[in-house]
Design a protein around this motif. Structure first.
Motif, PDB file in Angstrom:
ATOM      1  N   PHE A   9       5.662   9.080  15.687  1.00 31.19           N
ATOM      2  CA  PHE A   9       4.376   8.190  15.205  1.00 31.19           C
ATOM      3  C   PHE A   9       3.253   9.146  15.192  1.00 31.19           C
ATOM      4  CE2 PHE A   9       6.384   3.962  16.656  1.00 31.19           C
ATOM      5  CZ  PHE A   9       7.475   4.164  14.833  1.00 31.19           C
ATOM      6  N   ILE A  10       3.016   9.737  16.303  1.00 31.75           N
ATOM      7  CA  ILE A  10       2.009  10.647  16.356  1.00 31.75           C
ATOM      8  C   ILE A  10       1.970  11.690  15.803  1.00 31.75           C
ATOM      9  CG2 ILE A  10       1.016  12.459  18.341  1.00 31.75           C
ATOM     10  CD1 ILE A  10       2.375  10.312  20.793  1.00 31.75           C
ATOM     11  N   ILE A  11       3.002  12.318  15.269  1.00 30.77           N
ATOM     12  CA  ILE A  11       3.178  13.557  14.351  1.00 30.77           C
ATOM     13  C   ILE A  11       2.953  12.655  13.156  1.00 30.77           C
ATOM     14  CG2 ILE A  11       4.558  15.176  13.042  1.00 30.77           C
ATOM     15  CD1 ILE A  11       6.243  15.411  15.735  1.00 30.77           C
ATOM     16  N   ALA A  16      -0.937  11.951   8.284  1.00 29.79           N
ATOM     17  CA  ALA A  16      -2.077  11.676   7.597  1.00 29.79           C
ATOM     18  C   ALA A  16      -3.561  11.888   7.478  1.00 29.79           C
ATOM     19  CB  ALA A  16      -1.880  10.119   7.852  1.00 29.79           C
ATOM     20  N   TYR A  17      -3.822  12.369   9.032  1.00 27.64           N
ATOM     21  CA  TYR A  17      -4.781  12.523   9.203  1.00 27.64           C
ATOM     22  C   TYR A  17      -5.787  14.011   8.464  1.00 27.64           C
ATOM     23  CZ  TYR A  17      -9.872  13.045  11.682  1.00 27.64           C
ATOM     24  OH  TYR A  17     -10.801  13.534  11.512  1.00 27.64           O
ATOM     25  N   PHE A  18      -4.451  14.990   8.666  1.00 25.40           N
ATOM     26  CA  PHE A  18      -5.267  16.172   8.512  1.00 25.40           C
ATOM     27  C   PHE A  18      -5.030  16.470   6.785  1.00 25.40           C
ATOM     28  CE2 PHE A  18      -5.228  16.299  12.761  1.00 25.40           C
ATOM     29  CZ  PHE A  18      -6.054  17.024  12.817  1.00 25.40           C
ATOM     30  N   VAL A  19      -3.642  15.739   6.372  1.00 21.65           N
ATOM     31  CA  VAL A  19      -3.651  16.297   5.094  1.00 21.65           C
ATOM     32  C   VAL A  19      -4.826  15.595   4.029  1.00 21.65           C
ATOM     33  CG1 VAL A  19      -1.489  15.601   4.665  1.00 21.65           C
ATOM     34  CG2 VAL A  19      -3.119  13.727   4.167  1.00 21.65           C
ATOM     35  N   PRO A  20      -4.898  16.476   2.653  1.00 22.65           N
ATOM     36  CA  PRO A  20      -6.540  16.093   2.187  1.00 22.65           C
ATOM     37  C   PRO A  20      -6.201  15.159   1.380  1.00 22.65           C
ATOM     38  CG  PRO A  20      -4.673  18.475   1.092  1.00 22.65           C
ATOM     39  CD  PRO A  20      -4.391  17.728   2.479  1.00 22.65           C
ATOM     40  N   LYS A  21      -7.556  14.208   1.206  1.00 23.68           N
ATOM     41  CA  LYS A  21      -6.974  12.711   0.356  1.00 23.68           C
ATOM     42  C   LYS A  21      -7.720  13.188  -0.757  1.00 23.68           C
ATOM     43  CE  LYS A  21      -6.911  11.221   4.945  1.00 23.68           C
ATOM     44  NZ  LYS A  21      -6.379  12.501   5.743  1.00 23.68           N
ATOM     45  N   ILE A  73       0.364   1.797   9.299  1.00 24.70           N
ATOM     46  CA  ILE A  73      -0.937   3.203   8.608  1.00 24.70           C
ATOM     47  C   ILE A  73      -0.748   4.284   7.984  1.00 24.70           C
ATOM     48  CG2 ILE A  73      -3.355   3.849   9.294  1.00 24.70           C
ATOM     49  CD1 ILE A  73      -3.571   1.055  11.240  1.00 24.70           C
ATOM     50  N   PRO A  74       0.287   4.950   8.716  1.00 20.63           N
ATOM     51  CA  PRO A  74      -0.240   6.396   7.968  1.00 20.63           C
ATOM     52  C   PRO A  74       1.388   6.054   6.853  1.00 20.63           C
ATOM     53  CG  PRO A  74       1.386   6.047  10.032  1.00 20.63           C
ATOM     54  CD  PRO A  74       0.166   4.695   9.851  1.00 20.63           C
ATOM     55  N   ILE A  75       1.926   5.542   7.093  1.00 19.23           N
ATOM     56  CA  ILE A  75       2.795   5.448   6.138  1.00 19.23           C
ATOM     57  C   ILE A  75       2.150   4.803   4.480  1.00 19.23           C
ATOM     58  CG2 ILE A  75       5.118   3.826   4.751  1.00 19.23           C
ATOM     59  CD1 ILE A  75       5.486   6.500   6.775  1.00 19.23           C
TER      60      ILE A  75
END
Length: 153
Positions: A9-11, A16-21, A73-75
């Motif tokens: 989950f942390i990974i 999800a946070y660091f990928v280009p949006k 959220i990240p999924i």
């Protein structure tokens, strides 16, 4: 062994946070709230009411509640961020199938850690439902975009 789930989950959140949006912050926010609500409603009915599956032990578990935020959220964000919006229906269907396969594999792995247990639920039920879940997430993004583009009152 369920600690491996939290490491994943942390990974997943870091990715999800660091990928280009490719989607707007307002879309991320709106669709994330929907994904959490959708996940909680599903868990309320299938887990707590019907007792078909659960997290750790029977009944409400804070670890399961907390991890819902770390997973839904990240999924949702990764799925929608790379969704082939401008492609044809076949490409969209393939994309949903790929996410379905990933989700079924991930669910199977989680079952091996005792983080998740089945009590009448079957993995193939999930395999049948995931395409509809991902389609609903995409339809929600369409609704959010239409609302963002509509005239102000």
């Amino acid at each position: 062994m369920w600690i491996l789930v939290y490491i994943f989950f942390i990974i997943l959140n870091a990715i999800a946070y660091f990928v280009p949006k490719n989607i707007k912050k307002s879309e991320i926010y709106s669709t994330s709230i929907f994904a959490i609500l959708f996940g909680f409603i599903t868990d309320e009915v299938l887990n707590l009411h019907l007792n078909l599956y659960g997290y750790f032990n029977h009944g409400f578990q804070w670890q399961g509640f907390f991890s819902s935020f770390m997973y839904f959220i990240p999924i949702n964000n990764l799925f929608l961020n790379y969704f082939p919006v401008k492609k044809g229906p076949l490409i969209k269907a393939k994309y949903i199938v790929i996410w379905t396969l990933f989700s079924v594999l991930f669910e199977w792995l989680i079952l091996q850690t005792e983080y998740l247990y089945y009590n009448g639920w079957k993995l193939w039920y999930s395999a049948l439902l995931y395409p509809f879940i991902f389609l609903i997430l995409y339809i929600n993004l369409i609704v959010v975009r239409k609302l963002n583009n509509s005239e102000k009152c």
